[in-house]
Write an enzyme that holds these catalytic residues in place. Structure first.
Site, mmCIF file in Angstrom:
data_model
loop_
_atom_site.group_PDB
_atom_site.id
_atom_site.type_symbol
_atom_site.label_atom_id
_atom_site.label_comp_id
_atom_site.label_asym_id
_atom_site.label_seq_id
_atom_site.Cartn_x
_atom_site.Cartn_y
_atom_site.Cartn_z
ATOM 1 N N GLY A 256 -43.893 16.004 -6.749
ATOM 2 C CA GLY A 256 -44.938 16.838 -7.324
ATOM 3 C C GLY A 256 -44.606 17.350 -8.705
ATOM 4 O O GLY A 256 -43.562 17.057 -9.292
ATOM 5 N N CYS A 282 -32.525 17.503 -9.387
ATOM 6 C CA CYS A 282 -33.843 16.883 -9.510
ATOM 7 C C CYS A 282 -34.939 17.941 -9.676
ATOM 8 O O CYS A 282 -35.032 18.572 -10.714
ATOM 9 C CB CYS A 282 -34.092 15.960 -8.326
ATOM 10 S SG CYS A 282 -32.804 14.703 -8.162
ATOM 11 N N PHE A 283 -35.780 18.156 -8.659
ATOM 12 C CA PHE A 283 -36.785 19.206 -8.743
ATOM 13 C C PHE A 283 -36.122 20.553 -9.002
ATOM 14 O O PHE A 283 -36.637 21.395 -9.744
ATOM 15 C CB PHE A 283 -37.593 19.252 -7.440
ATOM 16 C CG PHE A 283 -38.962 19.859 -7.576
ATOM 17 C CD1 PHE A 283 -40.073 19.070 -7.762
ATOM 18 C CD2 PHE A 283 -39.137 21.233 -7.505
ATOM 19 C CE1 PHE A 283 -41.344 19.629 -7.876
ATOM 20 C CE2 PHE A 283 -40.398 21.804 -7.627
ATOM 21 C CZ PHE A 283 -41.509 21.000 -7.819
ATOM 22 N N HIS A 372 -29.135 12.488 -8.450
ATOM 23 C CA HIS A 372 -28.695 12.691 -7.067
ATOM 24 C C HIS A 372 -27.182 12.557 -6.918
ATOM 25 O O HIS A 372 -26.673 11.436 -6.850
ATOM 26 C CB HIS A 372 -29.385 11.687 -6.145
ATOM 27 C CG HIS A 372 -30.845 11.904 -5.979
ATOM 28 N ND1 HIS A 372 -31.360 12.813 -5.081
ATOM 29 C CD2 HIS A 372 -31.913 11.349 -6.596
ATOM 30 C CE1 HIS A 372 -32.685 12.800 -5.145
ATOM 31 N NE2 HIS A 372 -33.037 11.919 -6.067
ATOM 32 N N GLU A 374 -25.560 13.144 -4.270
ATOM 33 C CA GLU A 374 -25.267 12.689 -2.910
ATOM 34 C C GLU A 374 -25.412 11.185 -2.770
ATOM 35 O O GLU A 374 -25.022 10.600 -1.754
ATOM 36 C CB GLU A 374 -26.179 13.402 -1.906
ATOM 37 C CG GLU A 374 -27.558 12.800 -1.714
ATOM 38 C CD GLU A 374 -28.476 13.011 -2.916
ATOM 39 O OE1 GLU A 374 -29.515 12.338 -2.987
ATOM 40 O OE2 GLU A 374 -28.146 13.839 -3.788
#
Length: 397
Positions: A256, A282-283, A372, A374
């Protein structure tokens, strides 16, 4: 909670066959015809492409791909089948709105595979199209940018093109879309320390906001002896701080437009004001940037893949990263700026296009990246960011 797929997908059949016609229709009128696989019917979303050569299961189960039709640049998909270990969402739910590929592997060869990709897609009602020129589609998206799209298979593929284009363009824009509530957990849950730390008192407790968190994130925390309290997006932070007394706060990846996340910006501002260690990815990077007064904007076609080079301007080190984002922060490295919480700066940028990839407060109490840690992209270039967060919490105790 009504999911986006329930809003945008109409599944008329779950047969898996390469004899059913299908069409990928873009909002600008381009049509690519192929054959259906997985479920059949109609699905709508934003057409994006991923440059990853592997990991389609992780991609498809990443909640950040909610409401997106993913075009795979790798020519053959499906050879590793589908297993019950590599999903990145709770319950291994597939979040992509649809999948576009060139060639579907007829043979599943991975020893962990429990079933084929088409079987899993059919069981979850996910629509795919195969046999299309994905190179041409990706070149088109790079020129025109990510666009509204739809996959129509079975009887739906035979409808007049003008009607299909009109249906595609009738869906909501991704810009301005608030999707975190679609993918976030409905209730709080806790992931306890694992491995050598299992059964022991946690080293730290982290409050993690689920904007679309991937399962490997709390798993990385658990392997380092951390208890992770995962809470729904937008939850008021003050009572959570009183209840769980976390040593740090984390905001995850998610789908989004970050410009819609005013509630999360306020929660993060509260955390920064209390001088609690903060880490975002990220977001979460976009949320931290907004909390520091930065603006966000929609990228032309975004960054999606596992081979994106990012430079850390504080160390000069270049990481090969995994990314999935269509929005970014507006800023430039080397230009410190004042915030309500002290001086901050852009710490990371993408070597491909100078896009902001990380921000931090100069006092070290808050930092974030647009990729990311992870994921095993470099293969482990960004993983030490978890240890950096632990060091921050250690120094704050």
């Amino acid at each position: 909670m009504t999911t986006t797929r329930e809003k945008s997908t109409s599944v008329s059949s779950t047969r898996t066959t390469d004899r059913i016609p299908a069409a990928l229709v873009l909002g600008d009128g381009r049509v690519f015809r192929g054959r259906a696989f997985g479920a059949t019917g109609t699905t709508l979303g934003e057409a994006v492409f991923s440059t990853a050569m592997t990991g389609y299961q992780e991609t498809m189960t990443d909640p950040s791909y909610d409401r997106q039709i993913v075009v795979a640049t790798a020519p053959q998909i499906g050879n590793t089948g589908w297993n019950d270990e590599d999903g990145e969402s709770r319950g291994d739910r597939i979040w992509v709105a649809g999948l576009v590929i060139r060639d579907l592997s007829r043979t599943v060869s991975n020893w962990r595979a429990a079933r084929s990709l088409p079987e899993e897609m059919a069981s979850q009602g996910v629509i795919g199209i195969q046999g299309v020129d994905t190179r041409a589609i990706v070149r088109h998206l790079r020129d025109k940018g990510s666009v509204k799209a739809g996959i129509f298979s079975g009887d739906a593929a035979d409808r007049p093109v003008d009607d299909l284009v009109a249906e595609v363009n009738g869906q909501a824009d991704m810009k301005g879309a608030d999707l975190a509530a679609n993918v976030s957990t409905d209730e709080t849950y806790i992931v306890e320390p694992s491995g050598e730390f299992a059964g022991k008192d946690p080293r730290f407790t982290v409050l993690a906001y689920d904007m679309g968190i991937k399962t490997n994130t709390p798993r990385n925390f658990a392997a380092r002896g951390i208890r992770t309290v995962v809470v729904p997006a937008g939850s008021p932070v003050t009572p959570l701080l009183e209840q769980y007394k976390p040593d740090g706060v984390f905001v995850s990846n998610g789908p989004g437009d970050p410009a819609t996340a005013d509630d999360m910006v306020e929660q993060v501002r509260t955390v920064l004001g209390k001088k609690i260690p903060f880490f975002g990815i990220c977001f979460g990077n976009q949320i931290l940037g907004r909390a520091l007064g930065m603006e966000t904007y929609k990228l032309k076609f975004g960054h999606r893949g596992i081979n994106v080079p990012v430079i850390n301007h504080l160390t000069g080190v270049i990481d090969i990263t995994a990314q999935n984002h269509g929005f970014a922060l507006r800023g430039r490295a080397g230009e410190p700026f004042e915030t309500d919480f002290g001086t901050a700066q852009v710490t990371h940028t993408c070597l491909n296009d100078d896009c902001v990839e990380g921000v931090a407060l100069d006092d070290g109490m808050a930092f974030s990246v647009q990729y990311h840690p992870e994921a095993a992209a470099g293969p482990h270039d960004a993983n030490p960011l978890f240890d950096q967060f632990i060091e921050l919490m250690e120094g704050n105790n």
